[in-house]
Design an enzyme around this catalytic site. Structure first.
Site, PDB file in Angstrom:
ATOM      1  CB  SER A  46    -158.187  99.262  28.350  1.00 51.71           C
ATOM      2  OG  SER A  46    -157.014  99.304  29.137  1.00 51.71           O
ATOM      3  CE  LYS A  83    -158.054  99.063  32.623  1.00 53.15           C
ATOM      4  NZ  LYS A  83    -157.038  98.308  31.856  1.00 53.15           N
TER       5      LYS A  83
END
Lengths: 125, 432
Positions: A46, A83
């Site tokens: 991701s 993230k």
């Protein structure tokens, strides 16, 4: 300085002192605060856009206050993830950097721990 | 209270072992946790939630298996490499606050603040607390007082009334001191053993306040010079010395700063083995045995112009022991692993972990009588102990296969093994 280290106050430094220099260690570059530095391994894709690939080693410096736009290791609803932080008015977004993934919107209802700011990534080339 | 120009802080990590596990498994935050001794024998540490459920210290794991499952108590095998590393991180952060610090156990340190520079102790306390929590994830409580024994009590108050104190409490007036002493039961006074506290209670001495008001002559007659020093300490007069052996339940530490810097391996080896022997002596005095040995070495972090180096390591033993020989040999082995040339070392220490009563040792290989087991230890010593990361291979006829430690609930060595760092999973929230 080897001279000062050995407490030699006068005269010539011993030639042997040259060998007392410690070899370069990658720590000098990536570890700014040893007490606050931790490591984690990336699983998944991701954050590919930010250069964080599957299997890479993350250097995390917990002494850094998390700021908007930092890449951070977070613990969200029972799981660790890495993230980019996006601070909005009423919530925080955990932004992936891969179009196949969608942002995670964090509100008061979620349990979020910003575990530490990622400062370096070690990867195999 | 005599002077305020020097104050002690006792900084204590809250439920240290459980807190270490929670840093890397935050899902157990607020949930009951127990930590088992080596070989998963008995409970050696509990989170507050586990204490509230009535799990006693020393509870045998096999007897409590169903209770753990039923009450959803998370069980961990003891992970000394992790606890040792987290401890040295915490201690290093604390040492930056004052040049005068003393590591008292794996999760406690006394810091001495001299002079009038530290009038705002409250701010300092909260700063330490916040920094340790943020940098390491470990929650600590801080107690300030003019003496060590009082700092111990201040710490207890800080911890007990967490929401009111925010984890920091200062005894800096006569009124607060008296109040704190009256609040402290005799059995909870630092350094008062069970037998002494029973005797005191029989005499009608219920609180630390009562104890501090006993005549010196009575204490001298019925107790020892240590209790007399404790009394003075409780009155606000610093009498407790570094060398005074005040036993702890969890760990035994001998740590010292050197008078002058040491840089040679053999110099440090001599210090480390002396400290190890002194720890082993303390251990036998309280009839305990230990399951792991932590050693650390440090340069002087207050001399910024010199090359800085600090490191620590933990050797986990395959069985609990109180043998000076084994403990000091392990300590020396640990030193070999972390010693680095070209550094001026200022401080070193040995901490024994995973203490269990000697009589509860699981493997009855060694007799508790030192004289009897000395020859045996020496014989074993000759056979050379060899290490893996987890175990000692003991080339002994009684034990000719490798001893496999029972560690069914062991977490990873997140901070000391590159292959065991935690994983961040990035695959959730995929849209495809």
């Amino acid at each position: 300085m080897p001279l000062a280290q050995n407490g030699v106050s006068a005269g010539f430094p011993s030639p042997a002192d040259d060998f007392k220099e410690l070899r370069i260690s990658i720590d000098q570059e990536v570890v700014k605060n040893a007490e606050a530095t931790f490591y984690a391994r990336v699983a998944g894709e991701s954050m590919q856009g930010a250069g964080l690939d599957d299997g890479d080693l993350l250097v995390i410096d917990r002494s850094k206050e998390p700021q908007d736009n930092n890449i951070a290791v977070c613990f969200i609803d029972g799981e660790f993830t890495v993230k980019r932080l996006k601070v909005a008015e009423e919530c925080i977004y955990l932004m992936p950097e891969n179009s196949k993934y969608k942002p995670i919107r964090v509100t008061e209802e979620n349990e979020l721990i910003i575990w530490g700011v990622v400062t370096f990534v070690v990867k195999k080339v | 209270m005599v002077t305020l120009d020097s104050m002690f802080a006792l900084v204590d990590c809250n439920n240290f072992y459980a807190s270490c596990e929670r840093v890397f498994q935050p899902q157990w935050e607020g949930k009951p946790i127990v930590i088992l001794s080596n070989n998963d024998g008995c409970v050696i540490a509990r989170s507050n939630e586990a204490k509230a459920l009535g799990i006693p210290m020393g509870a045998p794991a096999f007897k409590y298996k169903e209770v753990f499952a039923k009450q959803r108590i998370k069980v961990f095998s003891s992970n000394y490499p992790l606890y040792g590393d987290m401890s040295s991180r915490v201690m290093q952060i604390l040492e930056n606050y004052t040049p005068d610090s003393e590591i008292y156990s794996i999760d406690e340190a006394f810091l001495k603040f001299d002079g009038f520079d530290y009038f705002d102790l409250k701010t300092t306390g909260h700063k330490m607390r916040k920094q340790v929590r943020q940098w390491t994830g470990i929650p600590v409580s801080v107690g300030f007082a003019p003496t060590k024994a009082l700092a111990k009590i201040a710490n207890k108050i800080a911890k007990k009334f967490d929401s009111r104190t925010q984890g920091v409490y200062i005894i800096d007036s006569c009124e607060k001191r008296v109040k704190a002493l009256k609040w402290t039961a005799v059995k909870d006074i630092w350094g008062i053993g069970r037998q002494h506290s029973k005797r005191l209670e029989v005499q009608g001495i219920q609180t630390a306040y009562d104890f501090a008001n006993l005549p010196d002559s009575w204490i001298k007659k019925h107790m020892s010079v240590l209790e007399l020093r404790l009394k003075k300490d409780l009155l606000g007069l610093p009498y407790i010395k570094l060398e005074d052996v005040i036993p702890t339940k969890k760990s035994i530490a001998t740590t010292r700063s050197f008078k002058s810097n040491l840089s040679q391996f053999h110099q440090l080896e001599e210090r480390i083995s002396t400290y190890a022997n002194s720890c082993a002596e303390k251990l036998r005095k309280q009839e305990g045995s230990c399951s792991a040995v932590l050693i650390f070495i440090r340069s002087n972090s207050h001399q910024k112009n010199k090359k800085q180096y600090r490191n620590s390591c933990v050797i986990t033993l395959p069985y609990a022991t109180d043998s000076s020989l084994i403990i000091s040999k392990q300590a020396a082995n640990g030193l070999k692993r972390i010693f680095k040339d070209g550094i001026d070392y200022k401080k070193a220490g040995v901490i024994l972990l995973g203490l269990v009563p000697a009589k509860e040792r699981q493997l009855n290989l060694f007799q508790p009588d030192l004289n009897k087991h000395d020859p045996l230890m020496q014989a074993i010593d000759k056979i050379h102990l060899r290490f893996g990361p987890h175990k000692i291979k003991l080339g002994n006829q009684d034990l000719n296969s490798t001893w496999n430690m029972r560690q069914e609930h062991l977490s990873k060595r997140y901070t000391t093994e590159l292959t065991e760092v935690f994983t961040v999973n990035n695959n959730s929230n995929i849209t495809l």
